[in-house]
Design a protein around this motif. Structure first.
Motif, mmCIF file in Angstrom:
data_model
loop_
_atom_site.group_PDB
_atom_site.id
_atom_site.type_symbol
_atom_site.label_atom_id
_atom_site.label_comp_id
_atom_site.label_asym_id
_atom_site.label_seq_id
_atom_site.Cartn_x
_atom_site.Cartn_y
_atom_site.Cartn_z
ATOM 1 N N LEU A 111 0.857 -1.195 0.000
ATOM 2 C CA LEU A 111 0.000 0.000 0.000
ATOM 3 C C LEU A 111 0.883 1.231 0.000
ATOM 4 O O LEU A 111 1.877 1.299 0.739
ATOM 5 C CB LEU A 111 -0.917 0.015 1.230
ATOM 6 N N ARG A 112 0.487 2.224 -0.800
ATOM 7 C CA ARG A 112 1.337 3.392 -1.010
ATOM 8 C C ARG A 112 0.530 4.671 -0.829
ATOM 9 O O ARG A 112 -0.072 5.173 -1.776
ATOM 10 C CB ARG A 112 1.939 3.354 -2.410
ATOM 11 N N GLY A 113 0.495 5.160 0.372
ATOM 12 C CA GLY A 113 -0.142 6.449 0.621
ATOM 13 C C GLY A 113 -1.649 6.432 0.475
ATOM 14 O O GLY A 113 -2.224 7.333 -0.149
ATOM 15 N N ALA B 248 -3.685 -5.780 -6.034
ATOM 16 C CA ALA B 248 -3.852 -4.326 -5.934
ATOM 17 C C ALA B 248 -3.713 -3.826 -4.503
ATOM 18 O O ALA B 248 -3.483 -2.634 -4.282
ATOM 19 C CB ALA B 248 -5.209 -3.913 -6.494
ATOM 20 N N GLY B 249 -3.891 -4.720 -3.499
ATOM 21 C CA GLY B 249 -3.767 -4.312 -2.103
ATOM 22 C C GLY B 249 -5.063 -4.322 -1.327
ATOM 23 O O GLY B 249 -5.117 -3.809 -0.207
ATOM 24 N N LYS B 250 -6.111 -4.922 -1.862
ATOM 25 C CA LYS B 250 -7.434 -4.892 -1.211
ATOM 26 C C LYS B 250 -7.418 -5.601 0.144
ATOM 27 O O LYS B 250 -7.830 -5.037 1.151
ATOM 28 C CB LYS B 250 -8.476 -5.549 -2.131
ATOM 29 N N SER B 251 -6.942 -6.841 0.153
ATOM 30 C CA SER B 251 -6.918 -7.601 1.407
ATOM 31 C C SER B 251 -5.950 -6.986 2.406
ATOM 32 O O SER B 251 -6.200 -6.991 3.614
ATOM 33 C CB SER B 251 -6.548 -9.063 1.137
ATOM 34 N N ALA C 25 -5.476 0.110 -7.308
ATOM 35 C CA ALA C 25 -4.566 -0.281 -8.388
ATOM 36 C C ALA C 25 -3.149 -0.036 -7.911
ATOM 37 O O ALA C 25 -2.810 1.077 -7.499
ATOM 38 C CB ALA C 25 -4.846 0.525 -9.649
ATOM 39 N N GLU C 26 -2.338 -1.085 -7.897
ATOM 40 C CA GLU C 26 -0.923 -0.998 -7.548
ATOM 41 C C GLU C 26 -0.712 -0.306 -6.207
ATOM 42 O O GLU C 26 0.180 0.529 -6.045
ATOM 43 C CB GLU C 26 -0.146 -0.291 -8.655
ATOM 44 N N GLY C 27 -1.538 -0.669 -5.235
ATOM 45 C CA GLY C 27 -1.353 -0.166 -3.884
ATOM 46 C C GLY C 27 -1.876 1.222 -3.617
ATOM 47 O O GLY C 27 -1.671 1.763 -2.525
ATOM 48 N N ARG C 28 -2.545 1.794 -4.586
ATOM 49 C CA ARG C 28 -3.118 3.129 -4.414
ATOM 50 C C ARG C 28 -4.604 3.090 -4.748
ATOM 51 O O ARG C 28 -5.084 2.167 -5.414
ATOM 52 C CB ARG C 28 -2.414 4.145 -5.323
ATOM 53 N N ILE C 29 -5.330 4.116 -4.324
ATOM 54 C CA ILE C 29 -6.742 4.218 -4.671
ATOM 55 C C ILE C 29 -6.860 5.041 -5.948
ATOM 56 O O ILE C 29 -6.548 6.237 -5.967
ATOM 57 C CB ILE C 29 -7.555 4.843 -3.524
ATOM 58 N N ALA C 30 -7.298 4.369 -6.999
ATOM 59 C CA ALA C 30 -7.441 5.042 -8.288
ATOM 60 C C ALA C 30 -8.674 5.928 -8.325
ATOM 61 O O ALA C 30 -8.692 6.938 -9.035
ATOM 62 C CB ALA C 30 -7.509 3.997 -9.405
#
Length: 272
Positions: free
Chosen positions: A33-35, A54-57, A225-230
């Protein structure tokens, strides 16, 4: 059809029972997760969607207090989640993980009753039988309540574990892919029960891969997406063909259900 009496959450739930603030999580030396900034609101169903990895779980686990942040904050009841004791945490949030294992031959009712453990020795323990019965009814697990958990099919086990979470009777409910093993009828049942829990004043966060199910039952959807919230907002705003196509790397079309108005996503298929 038998009507079920809804009950309000006994303890006051804050308007924002959980939140992520500039949340970063690292696992195995990798930034997962990124920020991430995200508010979880009482009386609302918030779905987390996005492609695998994507980092959901991870976000769900961080919000639950089960996974410490590398930086930033995961808040529970407006305090860093790590500041609560395990018992206080269990009285505020209930978690359904992706994987669940019960090795001993407990009955389904006994497994559901485990959700009442945080309330042992409190006034709320007097409601144990009623809460267990209500949870069994909501999840349609009453017919096999006396069967051993280990004898159930995967879908039946999933519903029993959902019943345990419901019986815990907390203000924040966190569900990680609760529909993965379920048939169509019970996928829809989970959506309806999430809406019921939110109507009682609880906050519900649910990780889903089924975009249409998320759209139909969510007040807001966070697309990761990729650890961020798109994007985050009502599904009708988040679900655009261009955005989903880019995040999932799969062309899609988006139309709307003629009865509910909820967006519906269809992959663009090229069959050779």
């Amino acid at each position: 059809m038998r009507l079920r009496r809804q009950h309000r959450v006994p303890d006051a739930v804050p308007d924002r029972p959980a939140a992520a603030e500039d949340l970063h999580v690292r696992l195995g030396g990798k930034d997962i997760l990124r920020g991430v900034d995200l508010d979880v609101r009482a009386g609302e169903v918030l779905s987390l969607v996005g492609p695998n990895g994507a980092g959901k779980s991870t976000l769900l686990a961080a919000l639950s207090g089960d996974l410490p942040p590398a930086s930033g904050r995961a808040l529970l009841w407006d305090r860093p989640a790590a500041e609560w004791s395990p018992l206080d945490t269990a009285r505020r949030r209930a978690v359904l993980p992706q994987a669940h294992r019960v090795s001993f031959p407990f009955t389904v009712r006994e497994v559901v009753g485990m959700g009442r453990a945080p309330w042992a020795g409190t006034d709320r323990a007097a409601h144990d039988d009623a809460r267990i019965a209500d949870a069994l009814a909501r999840t349609e697990t009453e017919p096999f309540a006396q069967r051993h958990f280990t004898s159930l099919s995967g879908g039946e086990q999933a519903r029993a574990m959902l019943a345990r979470v419901v019986a815990q009777d907390t203000g924040l409910v966190l569900l990680d892919e609760p529909t993965a093993a379920l048939d169509l009828r019970h996928q829809e049942l989970v959506g309806r029960r999430c809406r019921e829990l939110a109507a009682e004043g609880r906050a519900v966060v649910i990780v889903l891969h089924d975009l249409d199910l998320a759209a139909a039952y969510s007040d807001r959807t966070a697309l990761l997406a990729e650890g961020r919230i798109a994007a985050c907002g009502p599904p009708a705003e988040v679900y655009t063909a261009d955005r989903l196509g880019e995040v999932y790397r799969q062309p899609v079309t988006v139309d709307h259900d003629p009865d509910t108005g909820a967006p519906r996503v269809t992959p663009v298929r090229r069959i050779c």
